[in-house]
Design a protein around this motif. Structure first.
Motif, PDB file in Angstrom:
ATOM      1  N   UNK A 159       0.822  -1.202   0.000  1.00  0.00           N
ATOM      2  CA  UNK A 159       0.000   0.000   0.000  1.00  0.00           C
ATOM      3  C   UNK A 159       0.860   1.257   0.000  1.00  0.00           C
ATOM      4  N   UNK A 160       2.155   1.086   0.141  1.00  0.00           N
ATOM      5  CA  UNK A 160       3.059   2.210   0.398  1.00  0.00           C
ATOM      6  C   UNK A 160       3.722   2.710  -0.884  1.00  0.00           C
ATOM      7  N   UNK A 161       2.927   3.087  -1.858  1.00  0.00           N
ATOM      8  CA  UNK A 161       3.478   3.730  -3.056  1.00  0.00           C
ATOM      9  C   UNK A 161       2.425   4.659  -3.640  1.00  0.00           C
ATOM     10  N   UNK A 162       2.900   5.653  -4.384  1.00  0.00           N
ATOM     11  CA  UNK A 162       2.014   6.687  -4.915  1.00  0.00           C
ATOM     12  C   UNK A 162       1.940   6.734  -6.435  1.00  0.00           C
ATOM     13  N   UNK A 163       3.041   6.358  -7.132  1.00  0.00           N
ATOM     14  CA  UNK A 163       3.051   6.406  -8.596  1.00  0.00           C
ATOM     15  C   UNK A 163       3.624   5.118  -9.169  1.00  0.00           C
ATOM     16  N   UNK A 164       3.046   4.705 -10.275  1.00  0.00           N
ATOM     17  CA  UNK A 164       3.570   3.601 -11.077  1.00  0.00           C
ATOM     18  C   UNK A 164       4.186   4.195 -12.336  1.00  0.00           C
ATOM     19  N   UNK A 165       5.470   3.958 -12.557  1.00  0.00           N
ATOM     20  CA  UNK A 165       6.179   4.484 -13.737  1.00  0.00           C
ATOM     21  C   UNK A 165       6.632   3.311 -14.595  1.00  0.00           C
ATOM     22  N   UNK A 166       6.195   3.264 -15.845  1.00  0.00           N
ATOM     23  CA  UNK A 166       6.657   2.172 -16.708  1.00  0.00           C
ATOM     24  C   UNK A 166       7.844   2.627 -17.545  1.00  0.00           C
ATOM     25  N   UNK A 167       8.846   1.784 -17.601  1.00  0.00           N
ATOM     26  CA  UNK A 167      10.067   2.045 -18.359  1.00  0.00           C
ATOM     27  C   UNK A 167      10.377   0.818 -19.205  1.00  0.00           C
ATOM     28  N   UNK A 168      11.260   1.000 -20.184  1.00  0.00           N
ATOM     29  CA  UNK A 168      11.694  -0.129 -20.999  1.00  0.00           C
ATOM     30  C   UNK A 168      13.195  -0.300 -20.859  1.00  0.00           C
ATOM     31  N   UNK A 169      13.710  -1.384 -21.409  1.00  0.00           N
ATOM     32  CA  UNK A 169      15.151  -1.643 -21.355  1.00  0.00           C
ATOM     33  C   UNK A 169      15.937  -0.660 -22.204  1.00  0.00           C
ATOM     34  N   UNK A 170      15.256   0.132 -23.021  1.00  0.00           N
ATOM     35  CA  UNK A 170      15.929   1.150 -23.843  1.00  0.00           C
ATOM     36  C   UNK A 170      15.910   2.519 -23.182  1.00  0.00           C
ATOM     37  N   UNK A 171      15.376   2.603 -21.953  1.00  0.00           N
ATOM     38  CA  UNK A 171      15.347   3.856 -21.200  1.00  0.00           C
ATOM     39  C   UNK A 171      16.566   3.947 -20.288  1.00  0.00           C
ATOM     40  N   UNK A 172      16.865   5.171 -19.836  1.00  0.00           N
ATOM     41  CA  UNK A 172      17.962   5.369 -18.895  1.00  0.00           C
ATOM     42  C   UNK A 172      17.659   6.597 -18.049  1.00  0.00           C
ATOM     43  N   UNK A 173      17.983   6.561 -16.746  1.00  0.00           N
ATOM     44  CA  UNK A 173      17.706   7.725 -15.891  1.00  0.00           C
ATOM     45  C   UNK A 173      18.692   8.856 -16.134  1.00  0.00           C
ATOM     46  N   UNK A 174      18.200  10.081 -15.989  1.00  0.00           N
ATOM     47  CA  UNK A 174      19.042  11.271 -16.102  1.00  0.00           C
ATOM     48  C   UNK A 174      19.240  11.944 -14.750  1.00  0.00           C
ATOM     49  N   UNK A 192      15.620   6.542 -26.920  1.00  0.00           N
ATOM     50  CA  UNK A 192      16.160   5.272 -26.554  1.00  0.00           C
ATOM     51  C   UNK A 192      17.655   5.240 -26.799  1.00  0.00           C
ATOM     52  N   UNK A 193      18.313   4.250 -26.224  1.00  0.00           N
ATOM     53  CA  UNK A 193      19.770   4.151 -26.285  1.00  0.00           C
ATOM     54  C   UNK A 193      20.172   2.807 -26.870  1.00  0.00           C
ATOM     55  N   UNK A 194      21.228   2.836 -27.646  1.00  0.00           N
ATOM     56  CA  UNK A 194      21.812   1.585 -28.119  1.00  0.00           C
ATOM     57  C   UNK A 194      22.562   0.928 -26.962  1.00  0.00           C
ATOM     58  N   UNK A 195      22.644  -0.379 -26.993  1.00  0.00           N
ATOM     59  CA  UNK A 195      23.334  -1.111 -25.931  1.00  0.00           C
ATOM     60  C   UNK A 195      24.791  -0.659 -25.816  1.00  0.00           C
ATOM     61  N   UNK A 196      25.215  -0.335 -24.590  1.00  0.00           N
ATOM     62  CA  UNK A 196      26.609   0.020 -24.283  1.00  0.00           C
ATOM     63  C   UNK A 196      27.101   1.238 -25.056  1.00  0.00           C
ATOM     64  N   UNK A 197      26.206   2.137 -25.449  1.00  0.00           N
ATOM     65  CA  UNK A 197      26.663   3.363 -26.117  1.00  0.00           C
ATOM     66  C   UNK A 197      27.479   4.206 -25.141  1.00  0.00           C
ATOM     67  N   UNK A 198      28.538   4.871 -25.591  1.00  0.00           N
ATOM     68  CA  UNK A 198      29.369   5.686 -24.696  1.00  0.00           C
ATOM     69  C   UNK A 198      28.599   6.760 -23.943  1.00  0.00           C
ATOM     70  N   UNK A 199      27.467   7.199 -24.454  1.00  0.00           N
ATOM     71  CA  UNK A 199      26.692   8.237 -23.751  1.00  0.00           C
ATOM     72  C   UNK A 199      26.207   7.732 -22.395  1.00  0.00           C
ATOM     73  N   UNK A 200      26.023   6.431 -22.242  1.00  0.00           N
ATOM     74  CA  UNK A 200      25.597   5.881 -20.954  1.00  0.00           C
ATOM     75  C   UNK A 200      26.689   6.066 -19.904  1.00  0.00           C
ATOM     76  N   UNK A 201      27.955   5.913 -20.310  1.00  0.00           N
ATOM     77  CA  UNK A 201      29.068   6.169 -19.392  1.00  0.00           C
ATOM     78  C   UNK A 201      29.085   7.636 -18.982  1.00  0.00           C
ATOM     79  N   UNK A 202      28.806   8.525 -19.942  1.00  0.00           N
ATOM     80  CA  UNK A 202      28.811   9.960 -19.643  1.00  0.00           C
ATOM     81  C   UNK A 202      27.685  10.307 -18.670  1.00  0.00           C
ATOM     82  N   UNK A 203      26.519   9.707 -18.844  1.00  0.00           N
ATOM     83  CA  UNK A 203      25.404   9.952 -17.925  1.00  0.00           C
ATOM     84  C   UNK A 203      25.762   9.452 -16.532  1.00  0.00           C
TER      85      UNK A 203
END
Length: 282
Positions: A25-40, A202-213
């Motif tokens: 019962x202890x949550x307020x929002x459901x956020x759906x993401x995919x494997x091609x998403x990444x947090x900023x 979306x992001x390609x797998x292991x793209x260098x931008x993920x390291x930068x993020x």
């Protein structure tokens, strides 16, 4: 079995909502993401800013202007083999076309949403018949995840005043738009940050931008730490920063960083402004 562009994608999301409703019962929002998403930004950033929001705000990008989707999404009839087959297959088209509905108004938008617990209960428990009716209608709709939640929410008067017209993502589309968005790279880093969005795709797998993020936005050391399954450190790690051995650390402690200020600016634009009411279910 989940079929791309099929209603089994919606069924999968509703199943996830149902599991979370049953588990806690202890949550307020459901956020759906995919494997091609990444947090900023970090979890602490998101939790800190969301704790200042009304708990009834649903983040669902939407519009009633169907455009090309009227003829290519709403009128064709499709069948999703994931509803009955044990082997994965693509959707296939049935003969004939259907008219646009007159009993309700269609809306379309992003498949990526942040739903309140209240709205999740509404679509899962279904004490009103609207969510059930919409689920049956969208069983034959092309790319139903881009319309189901939008159409249910905007045809339920109780929830219309709760919707923020944004999907919490930074997404860049080609011009003219294709089936999939532009794959983000290091050259898009500045635009991602300036979007103030908590997620990007979306992001390609292991793209260098993920390291930068990881290194620049998530307080990591690069090396695809978050992408490799590591987590972003937060206040719950304790003073030592040893997240795996954080004895005595409190899970409610937040240490928001620069990402929280960016997300606050986004909320000022889409929730705490005239745009909130002016962009609801138009």
């Amino acid at each position: 079995m989940v079929t791309y562009r099929g209603p089994t994608m919606v069924a999968n999301t509703l199943h996830a909502c149902a599991v979370l409703l049953r588990r806690s019962r202890d949550w307020d929002w459901f956020i759906n993401l995919s494997a091609s998403d990444y947090p900023l930004m970090s979890q602490d950033d998101v939790l800190h800013v969301f704790s200042t929001l009304p708990r009834n705000v649903n983040f669902v990008e939407h519009t009633s202007r169907l455009g090309w989707k009227e003829g290519q999404r709403a009128q064709p009839l499709i069948v999703d083999p994931g509803l009955y087959a044990s082997k994965k297959q693509d959707i296939f088209y049935a003969s004939g076309r259907r008219e646009l509905p007159t009993a309700f108004r269609l809306y379309t938008g992003s498949a990526w949403v942040a739903l309140t617990r209240d709205f999740a209960e509404y679509v899962v428990w279904g004490w009103d018949n609207l969510p059930r009716t919409m689920l049956m209608y969208y069983a034959n709709f092309v790319s139903s995840p881009e319309g189901y939640f939008q159409t249910v929410l905007c045809n339920a008067p109780r929830f219309v005043p709760t919707v923020a017209n944004h999907d919490l993502h930074h997404i860049q589309w080609d011009v003219p738009p294709r089936q999939h968005p532009h794959a983000l790279t290091l050259g898009d880093m500045d635009r991602m940050v300036r979007s103030d969005a908590p997620f990007a795709r979306k992001f390609a797998r292991d793209d260098p931008v993920l390291d930068a993020i990881d290194a620049q936005l998530l307080g990591g050391r690069g090396g695809n730490g978050t992408a490799a399954g590591m987590f972003v450190r937060g206040g719950w790690c304790g003073e030592s920063g040893d997240c795996e051995g954080a004895a005595g650390a409190e899970d409610w402690v937040l240490r928001p960083g620069p990402g929280a200020e960016r997300l606050r600016r986004l909320m000022d634009r889409i929730v705490r402004s005239e745009a909130f009411a002016n962009r609801q279910c138009k």
